[in-house]
Write an enzyme that holds these catalytic residues in place. Structure first.
Site, PDB file in Angstrom:
ATOM      1  NE  ARG A  46      -2.839   0.474   3.379  1.00 50.68           N
ATOM      2  CZ  ARG A  46      -2.102   0.598   4.495  1.00 50.68           C
ATOM      3  NH1 ARG A  46      -1.303   1.633   4.671  1.00 50.68           N
ATOM      4  NH2 ARG A  46      -2.164  -0.319   5.430  1.00 50.68           N
ATOM      5  CE1 TYR A  98     -16.646  10.347 -15.461  1.00 52.23           C
ATOM      6  CE2 TYR A  98     -16.224  10.478 -13.113  1.00 52.23           C
ATOM      7  CZ  TYR A  98     -16.555   9.740 -14.220  1.00 52.23           C
ATOM      8  OH  TYR A  98     -16.791   8.402 -14.095  1.00 52.23           O
ATOM      9  CG  ASP A 170      -9.988  15.534 -14.454  1.00 51.44           C
ATOM     10  OD1 ASP A 170      -9.286  15.007 -15.344  1.00 51.44           O
ATOM     11  OD2 ASP A 170     -10.969  14.969 -13.928  1.00 51.44           O
ATOM     12  CE  LYS A 195     -12.650   7.382 -17.780  1.00 49.65           C
ATOM     13  NZ  LYS A 195     -12.994   8.602 -17.094  1.00 49.65           N
TER      14      LYS A 195
HETATM   15  C1  LIG Z   1     -13.490   9.030 -15.895  1.00 51.48           C
HETATM   16  C2  LIG Z   1     -13.139  10.365 -15.398  1.00 51.48           C
HETATM   17  C3  LIG Z   1     -12.875  10.592 -14.047  1.00 51.48           C
HETATM   18  C4  LIG Z   1     -13.014   9.506 -12.999  1.00 51.48           C
HETATM   19  O1  LIG Z   1     -12.102   8.507 -13.180  1.00 51.48           O
HETATM   20  P1  LIG Z   1     -12.336   6.960 -12.743  1.00 51.48           P
HETATM   21  O2  LIG Z   1     -11.076   6.319 -13.138  1.00 51.48           O
HETATM   22  O3  LIG Z   1     -13.525   6.476 -13.479  1.00 51.48           O
HETATM   23  O4  LIG Z   1     -12.562   6.983 -11.270  1.00 51.48           O
HETATM   24  C5  LIG Z   1     -12.487  11.860 -13.668  1.00 51.48           C
HETATM   25  N1  LIG Z   1     -12.390  12.869 -14.555  1.00 51.48           N
HETATM   26  C6  LIG Z   1     -12.652  12.685 -15.855  1.00 51.48           C
HETATM   27  C7  LIG Z   1     -12.513  13.817 -16.790  1.00 51.48           C
HETATM   28  C8  LIG Z   1     -13.024  11.430 -16.325  1.00 51.48           C
HETATM   29  O5  LIG Z   1     -13.308  11.267 -17.613  1.00 51.48           O
END
Ligand SMILES: *Cc1c(COP(=O)(O)O)cnc(C)c1O
Length: 379
Positions: A46, A98, A170, A195
């Site tokens: 961890r 998101y 983000d 992604k």
């Molecule tokens: C998918 C996504 C998230 C969240 O990510 P997870 O891996 O699904 O927890 C956050 N921000 C954006 C822009 C995303 O597309």
């Protein structure tokens, strides 16, 4: 070292124990100590794991940052960053985020008396106007999901710096290949590595990248204390994904540009949102702060929910699915899928209407993709 080289080499030296060229999956929870307190830098997975360490180093290098930290998901990364706040602190956030991030702010951290105020992030002054003495964090996503709106990262970072407030961006949609928020003055970059970074729709993961040593130490403390860390195999999948990030992103963007131009001319389509289009109201800003426009497009059709439903259910190559950023193309209906948890009034304000469709353009042959959309739209 250039981006493509970093993606393949940083943190990924041959394995010191065996010479394995590819970073091994260190599938272990614990590490045997030579004598009490004497170890090779790892005690418990961890806290630290060599496969994860390799990924953290590579991701930091790609963002042009000093420190990377990996998490079990994008939302785990965001939750851990929010641990920097205390009850009574406030967040000012862009309003087109998101859906899961909005849910986390509104339905989880609000319970700990952390309030979020949302603003239209297209005008930096809107962030400034909502800052109070309690504001500790500005949160933005650019380009946004699903409206593909932009915020001027440099301008917002200057506002944040002047007030001694942290700025988190983000960067999931652009990926570090097309946008480097740290270079533009951001303190914290957050990713859903699920992604584009992973890129193959086979893993859930998240990351945080920072330049400041103290900030790194704080978030690293919460990474271990909260414990939302990724396993070795998931770290390895993302590490493998990023090796091809540059070639994938170029192809995603090239395909998306052609598809956006095709959609813009289609009689059944009212409006196309893609930062690479000259018609995009913030095309100039996109050219300034991004080196390419990514693979995400949303568009409004001339019609309502029934027609939208028919279209998203008629594509054969575009899979009807949530998520984005994989090599395969996906299609979705934000109103009932990714953004179903967002309050209706917020959706109305944003333009997330029932005739809005979002696509994640993959790296298939672009003519096949266009033909698929053509037949789904009824030619
Ligand atoms: C998918 C996504 C998230 C969240 O990510 P997870 O891996 O699904 O927890 C956050 N921000 C954006 C822009 C995303 O597309």
């Amino acid at each position: 070292m250039e981006f493509e080289t970093k993606a393949i080499h940083v943190g990924q030296e041959p394995d010191p124990t065996t010479g394995a060229t590819i970073t091994p999956i260190y599938q272990t929870s614990t590490y045997t100590q030579e004598s009490l307190g004497k170890h090779k830098g790892y005690e418990y997975s961890r806290t630290g794991n060599p496969t994860r360490t390799a990924l953290e180093a590579a991701l930091a290098a790609l963002e042009g940052g000093k420190y990377g930290l990996c998490f079990a998901s994008g939302l785990a990364a965001t939750s851990t960053v929010l641990c920097l706040l205390k009850a009574g602190d406030e967040i000012v956030a862009g309003n087109d985020l998101y859906g899961g991030t909005i849910r986390l702010f509104n339905r989880v951290f609000s319970n700990f008396n952390i309030k979020t105020t949302y603003v239209d992030g297209r005008d930096s002054k809107n962030f400034e106007a909502q800052i109070t003495s309690k504001t500790k964090l500005i949160w933005l996503e650019t380009p946004t999901n699903p409206m593909l709106r932009l915020s001027d990262i440099k301008e917002v970072s200057q506002i944040a710096k002047k007030r001694n407030i942290l700025l988190a961006v983000d960067n999931t949609f652009a990926s570090p290949f097309f946008q480097k928020p740290l270079d533009l003055g951001t303190d914290i970059v957050v990713h859903s590595t699920t992604k584009y970074l992973g890129g193959h729709s086979d893993v859930i993961g998240g990351a945080v990248i920072v330049n400041d040593k103290k900030l790194h130490e704080q978030i690293k403390f919460y990474q271990n204390a909260v414990g939302a860390t990724p396993g070795a195999f998931d770290s390895w999948l993302v590490l493998r994904g990023i090796k091809t990030l540059a070639v994938r992103m170029r192809k995603h963007a090239e395909n998306a540009q052609k598809i956006a131009e095709f959609l813009e001319k289609h009689p059944k389509i009212k409006k196309v949102n893609y930062p690479g289009l000259k018609s995009h109201p913030q095309h100039e800003l996109a050219k300034k702060q991004m080196s390419g426009f990514g693979g995400m497009i949303s568009f409004e059709i001339n019609g309502g929910k029934d027609l939208a439903k028919k279209i998203v259910e008629s594509t054969k190559l575009f899979a009807l699915a949530e998520s984005l950023g994989g090599v395969e193309s996906l299609i979705g209906h934000p109103d009932t899928m990714t953004h179903v948890g967002v309050p209706k009034e917020q959706k109305d304000k944003l333009g997330i209407t029932d005739n809005l469709i979002r696509i994640s353009v993959g790296i298939e042959d672009v003519n096949d993709l266009i033909n698929d959309l053509k037949q789904a739209l009824g030619n």
